[in-house]
Motif scaffolding. Structure first.
Motif: not given
Ligand code: DX5
Ligand code: ZN
Length: 218
Positions: A140, A138, A142, A177, A175, A11, A144, A195
């Motif tokens: 889910p 995080v 996005f 990491i 999320g 992503l 960053g 990551a």
């Molecule tokens: C968020 C996604 C994650 C995302 C992690 O909804 O499931 O996999 O790509 O991105 P970073 O590592 O930047 O938090």
């Protein structure tokens, strides 16, 4: 402990150079493929066609994270596209155990994920049906975002339950990491680490993968 599994999330890759970006992390264990439908999460990413493209680029394990409504209707398309592990959200599934059975019958690993606000306790009795649990650190939707350390309590509960019952279910975290947070996740008992920005935000993604693995090794 086994060697930590590092799963870069494409992503965060530059989609205009997707082939190069996947090849840039040839030292990673898995490739994490984030599927978002604009309903289950307020963002859209890509679908089975891009998943199949990635499968054609690499032999690495494709760890497909379905952030979608009605996963039952979609999983076969992702299996056909080359997914090795299919992770659906328990909040979106009608019957998580039935769906896990279906995935295993189809020859792929079965995983479930849960949003930060969803407790793990109701699912602990069903862990034997799953090859993997993906703990979201995080909301889910996005890449960053900032890591939510309170989610490590779920990891600790899972670690204890898995070990006490001698299960082989892997614990993956997703999320926020980074070099700063992966050590806490490792201490809590994770096996695998997604990551996105911490890999593709760096000039040398492969070096970032190696460094994350080193920092997660216990
Ligand atoms: C968020 C996604 C994650 C995302 C992690 O909804 O499931 O996999 O790509 O991105 P970073 O590592 O930047 O938090
Ligand atoms: Zn993900």
């Amino acid at each position: 402990m086994a060697t930590p599994i590092i799963a870069p999330s494409i992503l965060a890759a530059d989609f205009s150079r997707l082939g190069e970006e996947v090849r840039a992390v040839a030292n990673a264990d898995w490739i994490h493929v984030d599927i978002m439908d604009g309903h289950f999460v307020p963002n859209l990413s890509f679908g089975p066609a891009i998943t199949k493209t990635v499968d054609g680029i690499t032999d690495q394990v494709l760890d497909v994270h379905l952030m979608i409504e009605n996963p039952e209707e979609w999983v076969d398309q992702y299996i056909d596209a080359g997914a090795d592990c299919v992770i659906f959200h328990v909040e979106a599934a009608d019957d998580h155990v039935a769906l896990a059975r279906h995935l295993r019958e189809k020859g792929v690993r079965a995983g479930f994920s849960l949003k930060p606000g969803t407790p793990i306790e109701p699912y602990l009795a069903d862990l034997r049906f799953f090859d993997l649990v993906l703990v979201m650190s995080v909301e889910p939707g996005f890449g960053g975002q900032s890591f939510m350390p309170d989610q490590l309590e779920k990891v600790r509960t899972l670690r204890e339950t898995i070990d006490n019952n001698r299960l082989t279910t892997l614990i993956e975290i997703d999320g926020g990491i980074s070099e700063k947070t992966i050590g806490q996740a490792a201490d809590a008992g994770c096996d695998a680490y997604v990551a996105g920005s911490a890999v593709y935000g760096k000039d040398d993604p492969a070096a970032a993968v190696d460094e994350l693995r080193r920092l997660a090794t216990r």
